[in-house]
Design an enzyme around this catalytic site. Structure first.
Site, PDB file in Angstrom:
ATOM      1  N   HIS A 182       7.646  -0.429  -0.659  1.00 38.40           N
ATOM      2  CA  HIS A 182       6.948   0.685  -0.027  1.00 38.40           C
ATOM      3  C   HIS A 182       6.730   0.305   1.446  1.00 38.40           C
ATOM      4  CE1 HIS A 182       4.365   4.188   0.221  1.00 38.40           C
ATOM      5  NE2 HIS A 182       3.496   3.435   0.882  1.00 38.40           N
ATOM      6  N   ASP A 238       3.380   4.046  -6.560  1.00 32.58           N
ATOM      7  CA  ASP A 238       2.847   2.985  -5.681  1.00 32.58           C
ATOM      8  C   ASP A 238       1.581   2.313  -6.182  1.00 32.58           C
ATOM      9  OD1 ASP A 238       3.669   5.248  -3.008  1.00 32.58           O
ATOM     10  OD2 ASP A 238       4.920   3.740  -3.988  1.00 32.58           O
TER      11      ASP A 238
HETATM   12  C1  GRF Z   1      12.401   2.382   2.859  1.00 30.73           C
HETATM   13  O1  GRF Z   1      11.620   2.570   4.023  1.00 30.73           O
HETATM   14  C2  GRF Z   1      11.533   2.006   1.702  1.00 30.73           C
HETATM   15  O2  GRF Z   1      10.375   1.310   2.070  1.00 30.73           O
HETATM   16  C3  GRF Z   1      11.144   3.336   1.137  1.00 30.73           C
HETATM   17  O3  GRF Z   1      12.278   4.168   1.305  1.00 30.73           O
HETATM   18  C4  GRF Z   1      13.032   3.680   2.396  1.00 30.73           C
HETATM   19  C5  GRF Z   1      14.433   3.472   1.927  1.00 30.73           C
HETATM   20  O4  GRF Z   1      15.230   3.237   3.007  1.00 30.73           O
HETATM   21  N1  GRF Z   1      10.788   3.227  -0.257  1.00 30.73           N
HETATM   22  P1  GRF Z   1      16.750   2.794   2.728  1.00 30.73           P
HETATM   23  O5  GRF Z   1      17.400   3.898   1.918  1.00 30.73           O
HETATM   24  O6  GRF Z   1      16.720   1.494   1.986  1.00 30.73           O
HETATM   25  O7  GRF Z   1      17.335   2.654   4.118  1.00 30.73           O
END
Ligand code: GRF
Length: 201
Positions: free
Chosen positions: A104, A145
Site C-alpha cells: 500500500h 488494507d
Molecule cells: C502501487 O503504488 C501500490 O502501492 C498500489 O498500487 C500501485 C501499483 O503500481 N497498491 P504498479 O502497478 O505496481 O506500478
C-alpha cells in the site's frame, strides 16, 4: 519459492520484483493475475514468458476457484498483490491465509481503506500536510488494507510540492521494500507471534 503476482495496471512493482538481482534463483514468478483484460503488467509478463490470467466472468477469463486451483497446482507459497484493486473473496483469503501480502502506498493504518488507492492516497497525504509518507507491506485479510503490517518505510516528503511528487517518492521506495519483504519471506525470516511480526536480520 514460487510466487504469484496480482496486478491491475502499470506493473512497476512486478517489474521491480523481476529486476531484483538478489531474488534471482530464490523466487520464481509462476503466474500473473489481473481483473483487467489488458494492462501494462501483462506486457511485462509476456516479455518474461509468465502465464497471465484475467479473473472475471468472460469467456477467456477464470474465476477465483480456478485461480485457487492453479495456485495450488503451481505450489505457490506467496501471493503478492501489487496494485490489485479488487477485494479478494473470503474463501480465497482463508484458503491462503498468511500467504497473501499487499503493498500500500502510504503508512498504514493511516490513509488506507476502501477507495484509498492510487492518487487518492497521495492527495490525502499531501492535503494532510504530513511531513512523511512511505510504503507499507502487510498481510491481506478480508477487508481493505487492514491486515497485519509486515514492514513500512517512512520517507520525508517535505520536498514534495504536489501529490504527484509524493507518489513518485513513495513508488521508488515501494520498489525496494516489496522485493525485500518477498526475499525475507522466501528465507523464512518473517516470524509471526501473537503481538508482533518480526523480520529477522
Ligand atoms: C502501487 O503504488 C501500490 O502501492 C498500489 O498500487 C500501485 C501499483 O503500481 N497498491 P504498479 O502497478 O505496481 O506500478
Amino acid at each position: 519459492m514460487n510466487i504469484a503476482v496480482f496486478v491491475s495496471g502499470r506493473g512497476s512493482n512486478l517489474q521491480a520484483i523481476l529486476d531484483a538481482e538478489y531474488l534471482k534463483g530464490i523466487i520464481n514468478v509462476t503466474a500473473i493475475f489481473s481483473d483487467k483484460k489488458e494492462c501494462r503488467a501483462f506486457n511485462i509478463a509476456e516479455k518474461h514468458r509468465i502465464p497471465a490470467f484475467t479473473i472475471g466472468k468472460g469467456a477467456s477469463e477464470i474465476d477465483y476457484e480456478e485461480a485457487a486451483r492453479l495456485l495450488e497446482e503451481q505450489k505457490v507459497e506467496l501471493i503478492v498483490l501489487a496494485g490489485y484493486l479488487k477485494l479478494l473473496p473470503v474463501f480465497f483469503v482463508e484458503k491462503f491465509i498468511g500467504k497473501i501480502i499487499n503493498i500500500h502506498p502510504a503508512l498504514l493504518p493511516k490513509f488506507g481503506g476502501k477507495g484509498m488507492y492510487g492518487m487518492n492516497v497521495h492527495k490525502a497525504v499531501f492535503n494532510s500536510h504530513s511531513e512523511v509518507s512511505g510504503p507499507t507491506v502487510h498481510f491481506v485479510d478480508t477487508s481493505y488494507d487492514t491486515g497485519r503490517i509486515i514492514a513500512q518505510k517512512e520517507i520525508d516528503i517535505t520536498s514534495a510540492s504536489s501529490p504527484e511528487e509524493v507518489a513518485e517518492i513513495v513508488l521508488k521506495e515501494e520498489h525496494k521494500l516489496l522485493p525485500f519483504v518477498i526475499w525475507k519471506f522466501a528465507l523464512g525470516e518473517i516470524k509471526i507471534n501473537d503481538n508482533q511480526i518480526i523480520i529477522e536480520k
